[in-house]
Design a protein around this motif. Structure first.
Motif, short mmCIF file in Angstrom:
data_model
loop_
_atom_site.label_atom_id
_atom_site.label_comp_id
_atom_site.label_asym_id
_atom_site.label_seq_id
_atom_site.Cartn_x
_atom_site.Cartn_y
_atom_site.Cartn_z
N CYS A 21 0.80 -1.23 0.00
CA CYS A 21 0.00 0.00 0.00
C CYS A 21 0.84 1.28 0.00
N THR A 22 2.13 1.16 0.03
CA THR A 22 3.11 2.27 -0.01
C THR A 22 3.07 3.20 1.20
N GLN A 23 2.33 2.84 2.24
CA GLN A 23 2.33 3.63 3.48
C GLN A 23 3.58 3.29 4.28
N PRO A 24 3.97 4.15 5.22
CA PRO A 24 5.10 3.80 6.08
C PRO A 24 4.81 2.47 6.79
N TRP A 25 5.78 1.57 6.75
CA TRP A 25 5.62 0.25 7.35
C TRP A 25 6.08 0.28 8.79
N PRO A 26 5.37 -0.39 9.69
CA PRO A 26 4.20 -1.20 9.45
C PRO A 26 2.94 -0.35 9.28
N CYS A 27 2.25 -0.60 8.19
CA CYS A 27 0.98 0.08 7.91
C CYS A 27 -0.11 -0.52 8.79
N ALA A 28 -1.29 0.02 8.73
CA ALA A 28 -2.40 -0.46 9.56
C ALA A 28 -2.68 -1.95 9.31
N GLN A 29 -2.65 -2.37 8.04
CA GLN A 29 -2.91 -3.77 7.73
C GLN A 29 -1.82 -4.67 8.27
N ALA A 30 -0.55 -4.24 8.17
CA ALA A 30 0.56 -5.04 8.71
C ALA A 30 0.44 -5.16 10.22
N LYS A 31 0.08 -4.07 10.88
CA LYS A 31 -0.10 -4.12 12.33
C LYS A 31 -1.17 -5.13 12.71
N ASN A 32 -2.30 -5.09 12.01
CA ASN A 32 -3.37 -6.06 12.28
C ASN A 32 -2.92 -7.49 12.05
N GLN A 33 -2.19 -7.72 10.95
CA GLN A 33 -1.68 -9.06 10.65
C GLN A 33 -0.72 -9.53 11.74
N LEU A 34 0.18 -8.65 12.16
CA LEU A 34 1.16 -9.01 13.19
C LEU A 34 0.49 -9.26 14.54
N LEU A 35 -0.47 -8.42 14.91
CA LEU A 35 -1.18 -8.63 16.17
C LEU A 35 -1.90 -9.98 16.17
N GLN A 36 -2.48 -10.35 15.05
CA GLN A 36 -3.14 -11.65 14.97
C GLN A 36 -2.12 -12.79 15.03
N GLU A 37 -1.05 -12.66 14.29
CA GLU A 37 -0.03 -13.71 14.24
C GLU A 37 0.61 -13.95 15.62
N PHE A 38 0.83 -12.89 16.37
CA PHE A 38 1.52 -12.99 17.65
C PHE A 38 0.57 -12.85 18.84
N TYR A 72 9.42 5.10 17.17
CA TYR A 72 8.76 4.40 18.28
C TYR A 72 7.27 4.24 18.00
N GLU A 73 6.63 5.30 17.54
CA GLU A 73 5.21 5.23 17.22
C GLU A 73 4.94 4.16 16.16
N ARG A 74 5.75 4.15 15.13
CA ARG A 74 5.55 3.19 14.03
C ARG A 74 5.76 1.76 14.47
N PHE A 75 6.81 1.50 15.22
CA PHE A 75 7.23 0.13 15.46
C PHE A 75 6.80 -0.46 16.80
#
Length: 90
Positions: A21-38, A72-75
């Motif tokens: 999605c070209t947003q700064p990573w982790p983007c909202a979708q990546a955050k959701n995926q990571l929260l689910q995975e972990f 810090y906010e991003r990661f």
């Protein structure tokens, strides 16, 4: 759900923008995926994202640039959300 929402939201180094999605990573979708995975291992997610934050700092300052103020906010700020205003616990 659009194709971009279904895509794997991973980082693109050295820019640390999302490939999907070209947003700064982790983007909202990546955050959701990571929260689910972990979800069963929040401490592991904290360690995982801390290592990515260090790698991003190295990449984003490799040519003498000042470190981004939002790392810090991003990661990490979203990794262990508090419940009812209390800090998260394992």
């Amino acid at each position: 759900m659009t194709h971009r929402e279904e895509a794997n939201h991973v980082n693109d180094r050295p820019s640390w923008d999302c490939l999907a999605c070209t947003q700064p990573w982790p983007c909202a979708q990546a955050k959701n995926q990571l929260l689910q995975e972990f979800r069963q291992f929040p401490s592991s997610l904290t360690i995982y994202m801390s290592s990515y934050m260090c790698e991003a700092m190295d990449d984003l300052t490799a040519h003498g640039q000042a470190p981004p103020l939002d790392l810090y906010e991003r990661f990490l700020s979203w990794v262990r959300p508090s419940v009812s205003g209390l800090p998260a616990r394992d």
